[in-house]
Design a protein around this motif. Structure first.
Motif, short mmCIF file in Angstrom:
data_model
loop_
_atom_site.label_atom_id
_atom_site.label_comp_id
_atom_site.label_asym_id
_atom_site.label_seq_id
_atom_site.Cartn_x
_atom_site.Cartn_y
_atom_site.Cartn_z
N ALA A 230 35.88 0.84 -40.72
CA ALA A 230 34.98 0.87 -39.56
C ALA A 230 33.64 1.46 -39.97
O ALA A 230 33.54 2.28 -40.88
CB ALA A 230 35.62 1.70 -38.44
N GLY A 231 32.59 1.05 -39.27
CA GLY A 231 31.28 1.63 -39.53
C GLY A 231 30.68 1.24 -40.87
O GLY A 231 29.98 2.03 -41.50
N LEU A 232 30.94 0.01 -41.32
CA LEU A 232 30.39 -0.44 -42.59
C LEU A 232 28.86 -0.43 -42.53
O LEU A 232 28.27 -1.00 -41.62
CB LEU A 232 30.90 -1.86 -42.89
CG LEU A 232 30.59 -2.44 -44.27
CD1 LEU A 232 31.31 -1.65 -45.36
CD2 LEU A 232 31.03 -3.90 -44.32
N ARG B 146 41.03 -10.39 -32.53
CA ARG B 146 40.08 -10.22 -31.42
C ARG B 146 39.41 -8.84 -31.50
O ARG B 146 38.19 -8.72 -31.37
CB ARG B 146 40.79 -10.39 -30.09
CG ARG B 146 39.87 -10.22 -28.90
CD ARG B 146 40.56 -10.57 -27.60
NE ARG B 146 39.64 -10.44 -26.48
CZ ARG B 146 39.62 -11.23 -25.43
NH1 ARG B 146 40.48 -12.23 -25.34
NH2 ARG B 146 38.76 -11.04 -24.45
N ALA B 147 40.22 -7.81 -31.72
CA ALA B 147 39.67 -6.46 -31.84
C ALA B 147 38.73 -6.35 -33.04
O ALA B 147 37.70 -5.68 -32.99
CB ALA B 147 40.80 -5.44 -31.96
N HIS B 148 39.08 -7.06 -34.12
CA HIS B 148 38.23 -7.04 -35.32
C HIS B 148 36.89 -7.72 -35.04
O HIS B 148 35.84 -7.24 -35.47
CB HIS B 148 38.95 -7.74 -36.46
CG HIS B 148 38.16 -7.80 -37.72
ND1 HIS B 148 37.85 -8.97 -38.36
CD2 HIS B 148 37.59 -6.81 -38.47
CE1 HIS B 148 37.12 -8.72 -39.43
NE2 HIS B 148 36.96 -7.43 -39.53
N LEU B 149 36.90 -8.82 -34.30
CA LEU B 149 35.65 -9.50 -33.95
C LEU B 149 34.79 -8.62 -33.04
O LEU B 149 33.56 -8.58 -33.17
CB LEU B 149 35.95 -10.83 -33.26
CG LEU B 149 36.44 -11.96 -34.19
CD1 LEU B 149 37.02 -13.10 -33.37
CD2 LEU B 149 35.31 -12.46 -35.08
N GLU B 150 35.42 -7.92 -32.12
CA GLU B 150 34.68 -7.00 -31.27
C GLU B 150 34.05 -5.88 -32.10
O GLU B 150 32.87 -5.53 -31.90
CB GLU B 150 35.61 -6.40 -30.21
CG GLU B 150 36.06 -7.41 -29.16
CD GLU B 150 37.08 -6.83 -28.21
OE1 GLU B 150 37.12 -7.28 -27.04
OE2 GLU B 150 37.84 -5.93 -28.61
N SER B 151 34.83 -5.35 -33.04
CA SER B 151 34.32 -4.29 -33.90
C SER B 151 33.21 -4.81 -34.80
O SER B 151 32.19 -4.14 -35.02
CB SER B 151 35.46 -3.72 -34.76
OG SER B 151 34.99 -2.78 -35.68
N MET B 152 33.39 -6.04 -35.33
CA MET B 152 32.37 -6.65 -36.18
C MET B 152 31.05 -6.79 -35.42
O MET B 152 29.98 -6.49 -35.95
CB MET B 152 32.85 -8.01 -36.67
CG MET B 152 31.87 -8.72 -37.60
SD MET B 152 32.37 -10.44 -37.97
CE MET B 152 33.89 -10.18 -38.86
N ALA B 153 31.14 -7.24 -34.17
CA ALA B 153 29.93 -7.43 -33.37
C ALA B 153 29.23 -6.09 -33.14
O ALA B 153 28.00 -6.00 -33.26
CB ALA B 153 30.28 -8.09 -32.04
N THR C 58 29.45 -3.34 -34.99
CA THR C 58 28.95 -2.83 -36.26
C THR C 58 27.68 -3.57 -36.69
O THR C 58 26.74 -2.96 -37.21
CB THR C 58 30.03 -2.97 -37.36
OG1 THR C 58 31.18 -2.23 -36.96
CG2 THR C 58 29.53 -2.44 -38.69
N ALA C 59 27.66 -4.89 -36.49
CA ALA C 59 26.52 -5.70 -36.91
C ALA C 59 25.43 -5.80 -35.84
O ALA C 59 24.40 -6.42 -36.08
CB ALA C 59 26.99 -7.09 -37.31
N THR D 146 20.24 -9.71 -42.26
CA THR D 146 20.39 -10.77 -41.27
C THR D 146 21.80 -10.73 -40.69
O THR D 146 22.72 -10.13 -41.27
CB THR D 146 20.16 -12.14 -41.91
OG1 THR D 146 21.21 -12.39 -42.87
CG2 THR D 146 18.80 -12.22 -42.59
N PRO D 147 22.02 -11.37 -39.52
CA PRO D 147 23.39 -11.45 -38.98
C PRO D 147 24.38 -12.01 -40.00
O PRO D 147 25.50 -11.50 -40.13
CB PRO D 147 23.23 -12.35 -37.76
CG PRO D 147 21.83 -12.10 -37.30
CD PRO D 147 21.03 -11.91 -38.56
N TYR D 148 23.97 -13.05 -40.71
CA TYR D 148 24.86 -13.62 -41.72
C TYR D 148 25.21 -12.60 -42.78
O TYR D 148 26.39 -12.45 -43.17
CB TYR D 148 24.22 -14.84 -42.38
CG TYR D 148 24.89 -15.26 -43.67
CD1 TYR D 148 26.15 -15.85 -43.66
CD2 TYR D 148 24.27 -15.03 -44.90
CE1 TYR D 148 26.78 -16.21 -44.85
CE2 TYR D 148 24.88 -15.40 -46.08
CZ TYR D 148 26.14 -15.97 -46.06
OH TYR D 148 26.76 -16.33 -47.23
#
Length: 206
Positions: free
Chosen positions: A71-73, A135-142, A144-145, A80-82
């Protein structure tokens, strides 16, 4: 033998089960083999788990938990988003590469469950858990990014599970790191195409 709290004993037995599954295969992972590996009496198993299937579900969850990216990378300024999404996916993939035997176990559990009458629900619970985690990972990714998804999250989670599950299984077969990372980068490009930057927070007035 020291008496451990139930939570610690469950952890001990789950880790022993993972070792047995890696060494002997899921079909040969009996309760007796697990307690022998853990060095505990058979009664300890029944104290912690109602069934072998419950143990298998716990094993799946433990493997998933420790194969999520940190978490918190941190991201470089101006990424960029990519680039942000790609960095998170590469962190995840590095965990796949360092624990291939555990990932092989998860596929074997699925096949084991689907081929045995009465155990299909184990496979369904396994993949429901995967969807929840993705799903939780995508939420966390969003978060974080600093992004928001433009696609329904349930659909995006199922799509992502299909991509990552397929990439992982293909890599377990051919161990082609270069092609795996290239395919992962394509997935990152897709995610970046369905993401929009979150607006910058308003700064307090001085």
């Amino acid at each position: 033998m020291p008496r451990l709290p139930a939570a610690e004993r469950r952890e001990q037995l789950a880790e022993a089960a993972i070792r047995v599954m890696i060494r002997d295969g899921v079909a040969k992972t009996t309760t007796r083999a697990v307690v022998a590996e853990a060095g505990v009496p058979l009664g300890a198993f029944h104290y912690c788990f109602r069934s072998k299937e419950e143990l298998f579900q716990t094993v799946i969850e433990r493997i998933m938990e420790r194969n999520l990216p940190p978490a918190g990378l941190a991201h470089p300024a101006g990424a960029t988003p990519y680039e942000r999404i790609r960095a998170i996916l590469h962190a995840y993939w590095e965990l796949v590469r360092t624990r291939p035997d555990e990932h092989l176990v998860t596929y074997e559990v699925t096949q084991y469950a689907l081929r045995r009458p009465g155990l299909a629900d184990l496979a369904r619970r396994q993949y429901r858990h995967y969807l929840d985690v993705n799903r939780a990972h995508l939420e966390s990714m969003a978060r974080t990014a600093g992004l928001a998804w433009t696609v329904d999250l349930a659909v995006l989670a199922r799509h992502g599970l299909g991509v990552l599950d397929g990439l992982t299984l293909t890599w377990l077969v051919d161990r082609d790191d270069e092609q795996a990372l290239a395919a992962l980068d394509e997935y990152a490009r897709y995610l970046a195409s369905v993401a929009v930057p979150l607006p910058a927070p308003d700064l307090p007035r001085t």
